[in-house]
Write a protein that holds these residues in place. Structure first.
Motif, mmCIF file in Angstrom:
data_model
loop_
_atom_site.group_PDB
_atom_site.id
_atom_site.type_symbol
_atom_site.label_atom_id
_atom_site.label_comp_id
_atom_site.label_asym_id
_atom_site.label_seq_id
_atom_site.Cartn_x
_atom_site.Cartn_y
_atom_site.Cartn_z
ATOM 1 N N VAL A 48 9.184 -54.974 21.035
ATOM 2 C CA VAL A 48 8.345 -55.604 19.996
ATOM 3 C C VAL A 48 7.512 -54.528 19.300
ATOM 4 O O VAL A 48 7.399 -54.521 18.073
ATOM 5 N N ALA A 49 6.938 -53.619 20.067
ATOM 6 C CA ALA A 49 6.132 -52.555 19.469
ATOM 7 C C ALA A 49 6.993 -51.685 18.557
ATOM 8 O O ALA A 49 6.523 -51.215 17.518
ATOM 9 N N HIS A 50 8.246 -51.467 18.930
ATOM 10 C CA HIS A 50 9.141 -50.685 18.087
ATOM 11 C C HIS A 50 9.344 -51.374 16.731
ATOM 12 O O HIS A 50 9.321 -50.715 15.702
ATOM 13 N N TRP A 51 9.542 -52.658 16.768
ATOM 14 C CA TRP A 51 9.752 -53.383 15.518
ATOM 15 C C TRP A 51 8.489 -53.406 14.670
ATOM 16 O O TRP A 51 8.550 -53.398 13.449
ATOM 17 N N LEU A 52 7.324 -53.437 15.285
ATOM 18 C CA LEU A 52 6.080 -53.522 14.532
ATOM 19 C C LEU A 52 5.556 -52.162 14.113
ATOM 20 O O LEU A 52 4.693 -52.074 13.248
ATOM 21 N N HIS A 53 6.041 -51.113 14.737
ATOM 22 C CA HIS A 53 5.589 -49.754 14.417
ATOM 23 C C HIS A 53 5.983 -49.415 12.989
ATOM 24 O O HIS A 53 7.048 -49.741 12.523
ATOM 25 N N ARG A 54 5.127 -48.741 12.347
ATOM 26 C CA ARG A 54 5.428 -48.366 10.961
ATOM 27 C C ARG A 54 5.251 -46.924 10.723
ATOM 28 O O ARG A 54 4.523 -46.189 11.134
ATOM 29 N N ASN A 76 15.388 -54.283 22.048
ATOM 30 C CA ASN A 76 14.866 -55.639 22.234
ATOM 31 C C ASN A 76 14.850 -56.055 23.701
ATOM 32 O O ASN A 76 14.102 -56.955 24.075
ATOM 33 N N ARG A 77 15.661 -55.422 24.532
ATOM 34 C CA ARG A 77 15.677 -55.763 25.957
ATOM 35 C C ARG A 77 14.477 -55.209 26.701
ATOM 36 O O ARG A 77 14.271 -55.532 27.863
#
Length: 70
Positions: free
Chosen positions: A64-70, A57-58
């Motif tokens: 953000v892309a990591h969280w949205l990646h699927r 997150n830092r």
């Protein structure tokens, strides 16, 4: 055929383990008991990092892309 694939796969696996070991040995030595102090605090930090991806997150957009990646 299967046995030759197993031999090749085992050889590649052993090679990868050897590469990991060589890579880890590049690091600096850690003083005795340097990472065994405060096991509860260290465990809580590990769980927080693992579940919350706080380091990711830092990184702003990458986080953000990591969280949205699927």
């Amino acid at each position: 055929m299967r046995s030759s694939l197993a031999v090749v796969g085992s050889a590649l696996f052993a090679r990868a383990i050897g590469e990991f070991i060589r890579y880890f040995k590049l690091g600096q030595p850690v003083p005795a008991r340097a990472r065994t102090d405060h096991p509860c605090r260290r465990g809580a930090a590990l769980v927080k990092e693992f579940l919350g991806h706080t380091r990711m997150n830092r990184w702003g957009v990458v986080g953000v892309a990591h969280w949205l990646h699927r």
